[in-house]
Design a protein around this motif. Structure first.
Motif, PDB file in Angstrom:
ATOM      1  N   THR A   1       0.796  -1.222   0.025  1.00  0.00           N
ATOM      2  CA  THR A   1      -0.010   0.066   0.017  1.00  0.00           C
ATOM      3  C   THR A   1       1.057   1.259   0.194  1.00  0.00           C
ATOM      4  OG1 THR A   1      -0.047   0.268   2.287  1.00  0.00           O
ATOM      5  CG2 THR A   1      -1.968  -1.269   1.605  1.00  0.00           C
ATOM      6  N   THR A   2       0.545   2.389  -0.239  1.00  0.00           N
ATOM      7  CA  THR A   2       1.130   3.508  -0.251  1.00  0.00           C
ATOM      8  C   THR A   2       1.588   4.007   1.023  1.00  0.00           C
ATOM      9  OG1 THR A   2      -0.478   4.624  -2.072  1.00  0.00           O
ATOM     10  CG2 THR A   2       1.036   6.050  -0.764  1.00  0.00           C
ATOM     11  N   GLU A   3       0.714   3.742   2.032  1.00  0.00           N
ATOM     12  CA  GLU A   3       1.248   3.956   3.472  1.00  0.00           C
ATOM     13  C   GLU A   3       2.504   3.058   3.828  1.00  0.00           C
ATOM     14  OE1 GLU A   3       1.111   5.375   7.401  1.00  0.00           O
ATOM     15  OE2 GLU A   3       0.135   6.138   5.737  1.00  0.00           O
ATOM     16  N   ASN A   4       2.339   1.879   3.493  1.00  0.00           N
ATOM     17  CA  ASN A   4       3.567   0.985   3.716  1.00  0.00           C
ATOM     18  C   ASN A   4       4.559   1.126   2.889  1.00  0.00           C
ATOM     19  OD1 ASN A   4       1.962  -0.430   5.701  1.00  0.00           O
ATOM     20  ND2 ASN A   4       1.199  -1.970   4.435  1.00  0.00           N
ATOM     21  N   ALA A   5       4.581   1.763   1.651  1.00  0.00           N
ATOM     22  CA  ALA A   5       5.674   2.165   0.938  1.00  0.00           C
ATOM     23  C   ALA A   5       6.438   3.372   1.608  1.00  0.00           C
ATOM     24  CB  ALA A   5       5.079   2.559  -0.279  1.00  0.00           C
ATOM     25  N   PHE A   6       5.809   4.200   2.231  1.00  0.00           N
ATOM     26  CA  PHE A   6       6.564   5.089   2.863  1.00  0.00           C
ATOM     27  C   PHE A   6       7.395   4.595   4.005  1.00  0.00           C
ATOM     28  CE2 PHE A   6       3.879   8.522   0.686  1.00  0.00           C
ATOM     29  CZ  PHE A   6       4.818   9.356   0.755  1.00  0.00           C
ATOM     30  N   GLN A   7       6.699   3.369   4.787  1.00  0.00           N
ATOM     31  CA  GLN A   7       7.385   2.905   5.799  1.00  0.00           C
ATOM     32  C   GLN A   7       8.553   2.163   5.372  1.00  0.00           C
ATOM     33  OE1 GLN A   7       6.639   3.485   9.126  1.00  0.00           O
ATOM     34  NE2 GLN A   7       5.072   4.736   8.193  1.00  0.00           N
ATOM     35  N   LEU A   8       8.340   1.518   4.209  1.00  0.00           N
ATOM     36  CA  LEU A   8       9.819   0.658   3.706  1.00  0.00           C
ATOM     37  C   LEU A   8      10.610   1.779   3.094  1.00  0.00           C
ATOM     38  CD1 LEU A   8      10.862  -1.798   2.464  1.00  0.00           C
ATOM     39  CD2 LEU A   8       9.415  -1.685   0.561  1.00  0.00           C
ATOM     40  N   LEU A   9      10.451   2.809   2.694  1.00  0.00           N
ATOM     41  CA  LEU A   9      11.409   3.857   2.131  1.00  0.00           C
ATOM     42  C   LEU A   9      11.974   4.435   3.414  1.00  0.00           C
ATOM     43  CD1 LEU A   9      12.700   6.045   0.017  1.00  0.00           C
ATOM     44  CD2 LEU A   9      10.867   7.397   0.412  1.00  0.00           C
ATOM     45  N   TYR A  10      11.398   4.807   4.477  1.00  0.00           N
ATOM     46  CA  TYR A  10      11.883   5.497   5.760  1.00  0.00           C
ATOM     47  C   TYR A  10      13.023   4.361   6.136  1.00  0.00           C
ATOM     48  CZ  TYR A  10       7.866   8.525   6.369  1.00  0.00           C
ATOM     49  OH  TYR A  10       6.883   9.741   6.031  1.00  0.00           O
ATOM     50  N   TYR A  11      12.454   2.952   6.342  1.00  0.00           N
ATOM     51  CA  TYR A  11      13.362   1.980   6.859  1.00  0.00           C
ATOM     52  C   TYR A  11      14.798   1.718   6.055  1.00  0.00           C
ATOM     53  CZ  TYR A  11      10.753   0.519  10.820  1.00  0.00           C
ATOM     54  OH  TYR A  11      10.255   0.579  12.196  1.00  0.00           O
TER      55      TYR A  11
ATOM     56  N   ALA B   1       5.130  11.143  -4.446  1.00  0.00           N
ATOM     57  CA  ALA B   1       6.203  10.240  -4.208  1.00  0.00           C
ATOM     58  C   ALA B   1       5.735   8.990  -3.838  1.00  0.00           C
ATOM     59  CB  ALA B   1       6.885  10.888  -2.864  1.00  0.00           C
ATOM     60  N   GLY B   2       4.460   8.917  -3.179  1.00  0.00           N
ATOM     61  CA  GLY B   2       3.913   7.838  -2.701  1.00  0.00           C
ATOM     62  C   GLY B   2       3.441   6.963  -4.115  1.00  0.00           C
ATOM     63  N   GLU B   3       2.941   7.449  -5.092  1.00  0.00           N
ATOM     64  CA  GLU B   3       2.722   6.975  -6.259  1.00  0.00           C
ATOM     65  C   GLU B   3       3.842   6.195  -6.978  1.00  0.00           C
ATOM     66  OE1 GLU B   3       0.878   9.824  -8.831  1.00  0.00           O
ATOM     67  OE2 GLU B   3      -0.808   9.731  -7.651  1.00  0.00           O
ATOM     68  N   LEU B   4       4.939   6.929  -7.193  1.00  0.00           N
ATOM     69  CA  LEU B   4       6.134   6.345  -7.578  1.00  0.00           C
ATOM     70  C   LEU B   4       6.715   5.129  -6.634  1.00  0.00           C
ATOM     71  CD1 LEU B   4       8.009   9.702  -8.611  1.00  0.00           C
ATOM     72  CD2 LEU B   4       7.112   7.770 -10.257  1.00  0.00           C
ATOM     73  N   LEU B   5       6.626   5.234  -5.361  1.00  0.00           N
ATOM     74  CA  LEU B   5       7.167   4.282  -4.626  1.00  0.00           C
ATOM     75  C   LEU B   5       6.190   3.170  -4.538  1.00  0.00           C
ATOM     76  CD1 LEU B   5       7.921   6.189  -1.378  1.00  0.00           C
ATOM     77  CD2 LEU B   5       9.523   5.064  -2.826  1.00  0.00           C
ATOM     78  N   LEU B   6       5.065   3.343  -4.778  1.00  0.00           N
ATOM     79  CA  LEU B   6       3.917   2.037  -4.976  1.00  0.00           C
ATOM     80  C   LEU B   6       4.269   1.483  -6.237  1.00  0.00           C
ATOM     81  CD1 LEU B   6       1.661   0.607  -3.450  1.00  0.00           C
ATOM     82  CD2 LEU B   6       0.151   2.101  -4.751  1.00  0.00           C
ATOM     83  N   LYS B   7       4.357   2.134  -7.375  1.00  0.00           N
ATOM     84  CA  LYS B   7       4.719   1.355  -8.694  1.00  0.00           C
ATOM     85  C   LYS B   7       5.971   0.668  -8.613  1.00  0.00           C
ATOM     86  CE  LYS B   7       5.520   2.679 -13.514  1.00  0.00           C
ATOM     87  NZ  LYS B   7       5.691   3.551 -14.574  1.00  0.00           N
TER      88      LYS B   7
END
Length: 233
Positions: free
Chosen positions: A72-82, A109-115
């Motif tokens: 998910t987009t929310e989890n994509a941000f968590q993955l990026l942070y970590y 940013a969320g869209e790109l990370l999710l993709k």
């Protein structure tokens, strides 16, 4: 140009750490600094270990734990942070600039990370997956998230259970590839260059497995880690 057919150097073979050591590879992190910086910018809040106060360590296995959550987009941000925290370490250079770039357009940013995460999980070719976060000229599609950090995100995005085929590439690793990549560029790699690098890592992992006479299967991220730790003669 990377020569993906070069033989695995003996010093890399002799330094293979094993899959468990790769997963345990941990980096010290100032979690307080991350939490404060993210909260000050109104970005999605940190979750898990990084949200706890004080200093801590983050291992590759713990970043993979983030990648094994629902895509998910929310989890994509968590993955990026970590993945960023693991990659930047205790000093976290240019942390504020990196987070400012995310905060400038978090939706994009969320869209790109999710993709990128979805493409990595779908098993697309390395060059195609890399292109989700880097342009054809090797620039980051998200400001302050250059190719080196893009490859860290992609590496973890595969998930812990996957045979690693998307490998971390940074200036240190590139500089230690003299046999296969003399005069390597240390930044701004084109998608096809990243694809050839991943082919080389897979090739060397296969050679290492053969040299062990089937005792175990060598993972490509073992090769990446010994390259990162390699010291020039």
């Amino acid at each position: 140009m990377i020569d993906a057919d070069v033989l695995l150097p003996d010093d890399l073979f002799s330094a293979l750490p094993g899959a468990d050591a790769v997963q345990a590879h941990a980096i010290p992190v100032n979690a307080d600094r991350w939490s404060k910086a993210i909260a000050n910018r109104g970005l999605p809040s940190l979750q898990g270990k990084l949200a706890e106060p004080g200093h801590t360590t983050i291992s590759r296995a713990e970043v993979f734990d983030q990648a094994d959550r629902e895509v998910t987009t929310e989890n994509a941000f968590q993955l990026l942070y970590y993945s960023l925290a693991w990659g930047l370490g205790i000093r976290a250079p240019r942390l504020h600039a990196r987070l400012n770039a995310l905060a400038a357009d978090p939706d994009r940013a969320g869209e790109l990370l999710l993709k990128a995460w979805e493409t990595a999980r779908a098993g697309a070719p390395a060059a195609e997956v890399y292109s989700a976060l880097a342009t054809d000229r090797g620039s980051g599609r998200i400001r302050q998230l250059g190719p080196a950090f893009a490859t860290k995100f992609l590496y973890f995005a595969q998930g812990a259970a996957a045979e690693p085929r998307l490998l971390i590439l940074d200036a240190v690793v590139a500089g230690n590839l003299a046999e296969a990549w003399p005069g390597a560029a240390t930044w701004g790699w084109y998608p096809q260059t990243y694809g050839r690098y991943c082919d080389l890592m897979a090739n060397w992992a296969g050679q290492a497995t053969e040299r062990l006479n089937g005792a175990r299967k060598v993972r490509a991220d073992e090769i990446e880690l010994v390259l990162f730790r390699r010291r020039p003669e």
